[in-house]
Design a protein around this motif. Structure first.
Motif, PDB file in Angstrom:
ATOM      1  N   ALA A  36     -11.390  12.201 -10.384  1.00  0.00           N
ATOM      2  CA  ALA A  36     -11.770  11.577  -9.114  1.00  0.00           C
ATOM      3  C   ALA A  36     -10.607  10.767  -8.532  1.00  0.00           C
ATOM      4  O   ALA A  36     -10.336  10.830  -7.329  1.00  0.00           O
ATOM      5  N   LEU A  37      -9.930  10.027  -9.389  1.00  0.00           N
ATOM      6  CA  LEU A  37      -8.795   9.234  -8.899  1.00  0.00           C
ATOM      7  C   LEU A  37      -7.665  10.134  -8.416  1.00  0.00           C
ATOM      8  O   LEU A  37      -7.053   9.872  -7.373  1.00  0.00           O
ATOM      9  N   ARG A  38      -7.382  11.177  -9.167  1.00  0.00           N
ATOM     10  CA  ARG A  38      -6.315  12.106  -8.753  1.00  0.00           C
ATOM     11  C   ARG A  38      -6.659  12.790  -7.435  1.00  0.00           C
ATOM     12  O   ARG A  38      -5.775  13.063  -6.622  1.00  0.00           O
ATOM     13  N   LEU A  39      -7.943  13.075  -7.230  1.00  0.00           N
ATOM     14  CA  LEU A  39      -8.390  13.675  -5.964  1.00  0.00           C
ATOM     15  C   LEU A  39      -8.045  12.774  -4.783  1.00  0.00           C
ATOM     16  O   LEU A  39      -7.816  13.245  -3.675  1.00  0.00           O
ATOM     17  N   HIS A  40      -8.000  11.466  -5.037  1.00  0.00           N
ATOM     18  CA  HIS A  40      -7.678  10.492  -3.991  1.00  0.00           C
ATOM     19  C   HIS A  40      -6.224  10.040  -4.075  1.00  0.00           C
ATOM     20  O   HIS A  40      -5.879   8.943  -3.637  1.00  0.00           O
ATOM     21  N   SER A  41      -5.385  10.892  -4.665  1.00  0.00           N
ATOM     22  CA  SER A  41      -3.935  10.679  -4.734  1.00  0.00           C
ATOM     23  C   SER A  41      -3.511   9.454  -5.533  1.00  0.00           C
ATOM     24  O   SER A  41      -2.460   8.868  -5.269  1.00  0.00           O
ATOM     25  N   VAL A  42      -4.319   9.060  -6.502  1.00  0.00           N
ATOM     26  CA  VAL A  42      -3.944   7.958  -7.382  1.00  0.00           C
ATOM     27  C   VAL A  42      -3.072   8.538  -8.492  1.00  0.00           C
ATOM     28  O   VAL A  42      -3.368   9.595  -9.051  1.00  0.00           O
TER      29      VAL A  42
ATOM     30  N   SER B 151       0.816  -1.214   0.000  1.00  0.00           N
ATOM     31  CA  SER B 151       0.000   0.000   0.000  1.00  0.00           C
ATOM     32  C   SER B 151       0.852   1.267   0.000  1.00  0.00           C
ATOM     33  O   SER B 151       0.364   2.333  -0.329  1.00  0.00           O
TER      34      SER B 151
END
Length: 67
Positions: free
Chosen positions: A30-36, A8
């Motif tokens: 959305a993914l970038r907002l969650h640091s992906v 992780s």
């Protein structure tokens, strides 16, 4: 002891393939907002194949109509 396949703490490199421009940009945001770590986006299979070969992502998210 078996170690997990993906730690992780290791950032995943993600390629997104979606033939709908709105969905592609929404999912990417959305993914970038969650640091992906989204390393590439493609709207067609040929572009996705080229990006896959050159970027070598850890994860590929695909949603296309197969066109």
């Amino acid at each position: 002891m078996v170690s997990p396949a993906v730690s992780s703490s290791v950032p995943q490199r993600v390629l997104i393939v979606n033939d709908d421009a709105f969905e592609l940009s929404s999912l990417s945001a959305a993914l970038r907002l969650h640091s992906v770590n989204v390393i590439g986006e493609a709207q067609t299979i040929p572009i996705a194949q080229n990006l896959f070969r050159s970027l070598q992502p850890d994860v590929v998210i695909i949603d296309t109509a197969g066109r």
